[in-house]
Design a protein around this motif. Structure first.
Motif, short mmCIF file in Angstrom:
data_model
loop_
_atom_site.label_atom_id
_atom_site.label_comp_id
_atom_site.label_asym_id
_atom_site.label_seq_id
_atom_site.Cartn_x
_atom_site.Cartn_y
_atom_site.Cartn_z
N ALA A 30 0.91 -1.18 -0.31
CA ALA A 30 0.05 0.01 0.02
C ALA A 30 0.80 1.38 0.12
CB ALA A 30 -1.07 -0.03 1.09
N MET A 31 2.00 1.14 0.66
CA MET A 31 2.76 2.43 0.62
C MET A 31 3.45 2.71 -0.86
SD MET A 31 5.04 1.78 4.17
CE MET A 31 4.63 2.38 5.67
N GLU A 32 3.79 1.49 -1.40
CA GLU A 32 4.16 1.76 -2.99
C GLU A 32 3.01 2.31 -3.70
OE1 GLU A 32 6.29 -1.47 -4.71
OE2 GLU A 32 6.60 -0.34 -6.70
N CYS A 33 1.88 1.65 -3.48
CA CYS A 33 0.73 2.26 -4.22
C CYS A 33 0.58 3.84 -4.02
CB CYS A 33 -0.46 1.49 -3.71
SG CYS A 33 -0.71 -0.07 -4.42
N ALA A 34 0.60 4.33 -2.65
CA ALA A 34 0.67 5.57 -2.17
C ALA A 34 1.38 6.31 -2.88
CB ALA A 34 0.32 5.55 -0.67
N GLU A 35 2.63 6.05 -2.87
CA GLU A 35 3.94 6.88 -3.53
C GLU A 35 3.69 6.80 -4.98
OE1 GLU A 35 7.62 5.79 -2.00
OE2 GLU A 35 7.28 6.60 -0.10
N ARG A 36 3.08 5.99 -5.58
CA ARG A 36 2.93 5.97 -6.97
C ARG A 36 1.76 6.71 -7.30
NH1 ARG A 36 6.18 2.43 -10.09
NH2 ARG A 36 7.68 1.39 -8.61
N GLY A 37 1.01 7.21 -6.25
CA GLY A 37 -0.45 7.92 -6.79
C GLY A 37 -1.60 7.06 -6.98
N LEU A 38 -1.31 5.76 -6.74
CA LEU A 38 -2.56 4.98 -7.12
C LEU A 38 -3.74 4.62 -6.05
CD1 LEU A 38 -0.40 1.74 -8.35
CD2 LEU A 38 -1.13 3.77 -9.80
N ILE A 39 -3.25 5.15 -4.69
CA ILE A 39 -4.30 5.19 -3.77
C ILE A 39 -4.37 6.53 -3.01
CG2 ILE A 39 -4.81 2.89 -3.58
CD1 ILE A 39 -3.23 3.02 -0.99
N ASP A 40 -5.28 7.12 -2.63
CA ASP A 40 -5.18 8.34 -1.91
C ASP A 40 -4.91 8.15 -0.59
OD1 ASP A 40 -5.21 10.91 -1.48
OD2 ASP A 40 -7.63 11.08 -1.14
N ALA A 41 -3.65 7.95 0.02
CA ALA A 41 -3.09 7.98 1.51
C ALA A 41 -2.04 8.91 1.59
CB ALA A 41 -3.17 6.56 1.63
N PRO A 42 -1.95 10.04 1.77
CA PRO A 42 -0.88 10.89 1.87
C PRO A 42 0.07 10.63 2.96
CG PRO A 42 -3.28 12.32 2.09
CD PRO A 42 -3.24 10.82 2.14
N ASP A 43 -0.33 10.08 4.07
CA ASP A 43 0.69 9.91 5.02
C ASP A 43 1.34 8.43 4.72
OD1 ASP A 43 0.19 12.02 6.45
OD2 ASP A 43 -1.55 11.26 7.45
N LEU A 44 0.72 7.56 3.84
CA LEU A 44 1.36 6.16 3.82
C LEU A 44 2.51 6.33 3.14
CD1 LEU A 44 0.38 3.56 5.18
CD2 LEU A 44 -0.87 3.22 2.98
N ARG A 45 3.71 6.49 3.90
CA ARG A 45 4.97 6.62 2.92
C ARG A 45 5.94 5.43 3.55
NH1 ARG A 45 2.08 8.51 -0.08
NH2 ARG A 45 1.94 10.69 -1.03
N PHE A 46 6.66 5.08 2.80
CA PHE A 46 7.88 4.17 3.41
C PHE A 46 8.71 5.05 4.35
CE2 PHE A 46 7.41 1.96 -0.74
CZ PHE A 46 7.26 0.95 -0.25
N GLY A 47 8.88 4.38 5.74
CA GLY A 47 9.62 5.15 6.47
C GLY A 47 8.74 5.51 7.49
#
Ligand code: SF4
Lengths: 595, 87
Positions: free
Chosen positions: A354-371
């Motif tokens: 999900a973090m990768e999806c969020a970083e690629r803009g595939l899901i809307d989850a602004p805080d979900l980032r690696f680290g």
């Protein structure tokens, strides 16, 4: 029962939660000898109780607790049991092993296995004693963590009871929910959701029924010798450092899955290593019931807290895989998974995806980032209760990726729906085969093919068809160890593992069994699992790896350039199928031979 | 011929250092040098000049080696690891 072999009761209990009735059924001696116990016997029972294709979360779906002939014996690490069902995560066979006093108390109820079907009208606790099966309301403990629920039930029933229970994740049918017992977990494949779907919060067992041993004096002498060896150098790694000591080794070899398998090294691995954490954190040691090795290393976030048991798999999945380097975050995430009843590997794998999806803009989850450790902890809460984005992630990375689409299926880190453990398959290519063909999905416990990669027998970065027999040997050995059942961390103490297993079985049961016969038993068990899957809809295209592993080389670091192509993997799988005596695409010639 | 020996896990604990530079031209001579420099490590990890079966040797993070005659090149990294990497 006169022909019941030593080490067994020769019967199992079948409980129907819908009718609140139970029946005791005989286990023929030849079935026991052919399938042994644990995973092997459980597969046979699952076949008997699954006459047609089923949805694992419906009342018909059987949930099994399966014991073994070695439980209760003085053999070290033998207090283990298998929990089995069709997995809601993979839709394939699932056997999850656990190790605690539940195994000993469960067998003392006088049964070699407990099969549970049906659905309770309201949250229930199933209580099993040798002469009685009864049900109590679990209304008061529904919603509690598995540990809190077990504590309350034990206060009510008495300390002689041992409890297997689910947490909130199981209640909410999270597809990778665990079943906990005495602080240990039947972790993989979502068996906690199967239990939750039955409205079953807990199973409580106690008893006084003992089994006999064929050669008691020799068994005691053998057990003493085995315990003595278990204090020796072959297990020193597990005693002194634990499995977490894999972290720096894997990092150095460029085989540590990092940021959802985008890299194979984690620059901040040192911070999480046990060598560092032993300096920065208090550490204590513990062990499973009846174990002389004691590989559990418990790290404390603050002095005096109850601590968190850390193993390589939870460290990798909640650390590097999610890009997390703060030790306390990983410890808290691990404790949270225990409390909520979540499989750490699947939870970490799904969140990393999900973090990768969020970083690629595939899901809307602004805080979900690696680290982002706070996001990791918050997401664990959300998915255990199926709130917000958690509802999607509670389905696991495969189903989540199918809903997200946009190419995310290519990097959802699973095989057959089961998230990969901490072994990067492009850099451990015998293990890659083991993952692809595994009957319960990507799994390092049913295939120990990483042992082959960590040897001078193969080139771990260059798979060849000659490697498949070595992979099969590790799979067969695991099938036997999971059926006897013994801890795999004992492996190193035996000069000849199969001969040792034959000897232990002989001392307990009296069977004159040799290595060749054990090999046949292993093959029978592996075939039976495959046969179960075929009957539940398995198709050859499931035996593969996510596209990322077959189209992208490792981008940088020690393993830069390591790659595995679809063609190579297919060739390996075909060689494996043929070596198993199956058709080239993996069907068993003779279905009946596996039944 | 200078090589770097790196220790991991229990091997590091026994060696008391994470790495050491030595002169050696084969795996066997590397073990012999280590035996004289790190006797405690040798006690725990070597048996008659070979690694005990609970340990593995790897060259340059690629090749696992089990032969004392295996040649080493200048600048090689010899890694000493646990043999059992079950998780
Ligand atoms: S070695 Fe570890 S996992 Fe195995 S039985 Fe002992 S404590 Fe449990």
């Amino acid at each position: 029962m006169s022909d019941t072999p030593h080490g067994y009761h020769g019967r199992y209990l079948h409980v129907d939660l819908s009718t609140q009735r139970s029946v005791v059924r005989e286990l023929p001696a030849d079935v026991l000898q052919q399938h042994i116990g644990g995973s092997g016997l459980g597969t046979w029972l699952l076949q008997q109780h699954t006459p047609h294709e089923i949805d694992p979360l419906t009342p018909d779906s059987p949930l099994l607790f399966v014991f073994s002939p070695l439980i209760g014996s003085p053999l070290t690490t033998s207090a283990k049991f298998a929990v089995m069902a069709k997995s809601p995560l993979t839709q394939r066979i699932n056997d999850s092993l656990s190790s605690s006093h539940f195994a000993i108390a469960g067998k003392k109820t006088g049964h070699d296995a407990i099969v549970i079907t049906g659905h309770a009208d309201s949250p229930a606790c199933l209580i099993i004693e040798p002469e009685s099966v009864r049900f109590e309301s679990a209304d008061d403990v529904w919603g509690l963590s598995s540990q809190q629920a077990a504590n309350q039930i034990r206060i009510r029933l008495g300390k002689q009871f041992h409890i297997a229970s689910i947490g909130p994740a199981g209640e909410h049918l999270v597809r990778y929910a665990t079943i906990s017992n005495d602080g240990r977990h039947a972790g993989r494949g979502g068996l906690g959701a199967v239990m939750g779907s039955k409205n079953l919060k807990a199973v409580a067992v106690t008893g006084d029924r003992l089994t006999t041993y064929a050669h008691s004096d020799e068994l005691i002498a053998y057990s003493k010798d085995l315990s003595r060896k278990s204090f020796g150098p072959a297990t020193a790694k597990y005693r002194e450092l634990g499995t977490v000591s894999n972290l720096l080794t894997f990092n150095r070899l460029g085989t540590l899955p990092t940021r959802n398998f985008q890299q194979s090294e984690f620059a901040e691995a040192e911070r999480l290593a046990p060598e560092t954490m032993s300096v920065t954190h208090d550490r204590t040691r513990a062990s499973c019931a009846a174990c002389t090795i004691g590989c559990e290393h418990i790290f404390h976030v603050s002095p005096g807290d109850k601590g968190v048991r850390m193993e390589y798999e939870n460290l990798f999945a909640l650390g590097p895989l999610c890009g997390i380097s703060h030790p306390d975050t990983v410890l808290c995430a691990s404790a949270l998974c225990d409390e909520l009843g979540l499989d750490t590997i699947s939870a970490g794998g799904t969140i990393a995806f999900a973090m990768e999806c969020a970083e690629r803009g595939l899901i809307d989850a602004p805080d979900l980032r690696f680290g982002n450790g706070d996001a990791l902890l918050q997401t664990l809460h959300l998915l255990a209760h199926r709130e917000g984005l958690g509802d999607l992630l509670a389905e696991g990375s495969r189903l989540a990726s199918q809903q997200i689409g946009q190419g995310s299926e290519d990097f959802a880190p699973h095989v057959k729906g089961l998230e990969l453990p901490g072994y990067e398959p492009r850099t451990l290519q015998t293990m890659a085969l083991g993952f692809a063909v595994g009957t319960r999905g990507a799994d390092h416990n049913r295939s120990g093919a990483y042992q082959v990669d960590f040897s001078d027998k193969v080139d771990r970065l260059l798979a060849t068809p000659g490697d498949v027999t070595l992979a099969i040997e590790t799979e067969n050995e695991a099938a036997l160890m999971d059926s006897l059942i013994l801890c795999k961390f004992l492996r190193g103490v035996f000069d000849d593992r199969l001969a040792a297993m034959a000897e232990m079985l002989h001392l307990v049961t009296g069977w004159d069994i040799d290595v060749a016969e054990l090999q046949e038993t292993a093959t029978r068990i592996v075939n039976a699992k495959k046969d179960y899957n075929i009957r539940q809809g398995w198709t050859p295209d499931e035996d593969t790896l996510p596209k990322r592993f077959l189209t992208q080389a490792i981008p940088n670091g020690e393993s830069a350039g390591a790659a595995l192509t679809e063609e190579t993997l297919k060739r390996q799988i075909e060689a494996y199928n043929l070596a198993r005596g199956w058709t080239p695409d993996g069907y068993i010639f003779d279905h009946e031979s596996a039944s | 011929m200078s090589i770097t020996v790196e220790f991991f896990g229990l091997a590091r604990k026994r060696a008391g250092v994470a790495s050491i530079e030595i002169d050696a031209h084969t795996i066997g001579t590397a073990f012999d040098v280590l035996e004289s420099l790190l006797p405690k490590w040798a006690d725990a990890c070597l048996d008659d000049g070979h690694l005990k079966r609970s340990f593995l040797a790897n060259v340059n993070s690629r090749t696992f080696v089990n032969d004392r005659n295996q040649p080493l090149q200048d600048g090689d990294h010899l890694l000493i690891l646990a043999a059992d990497v079950g998780g």
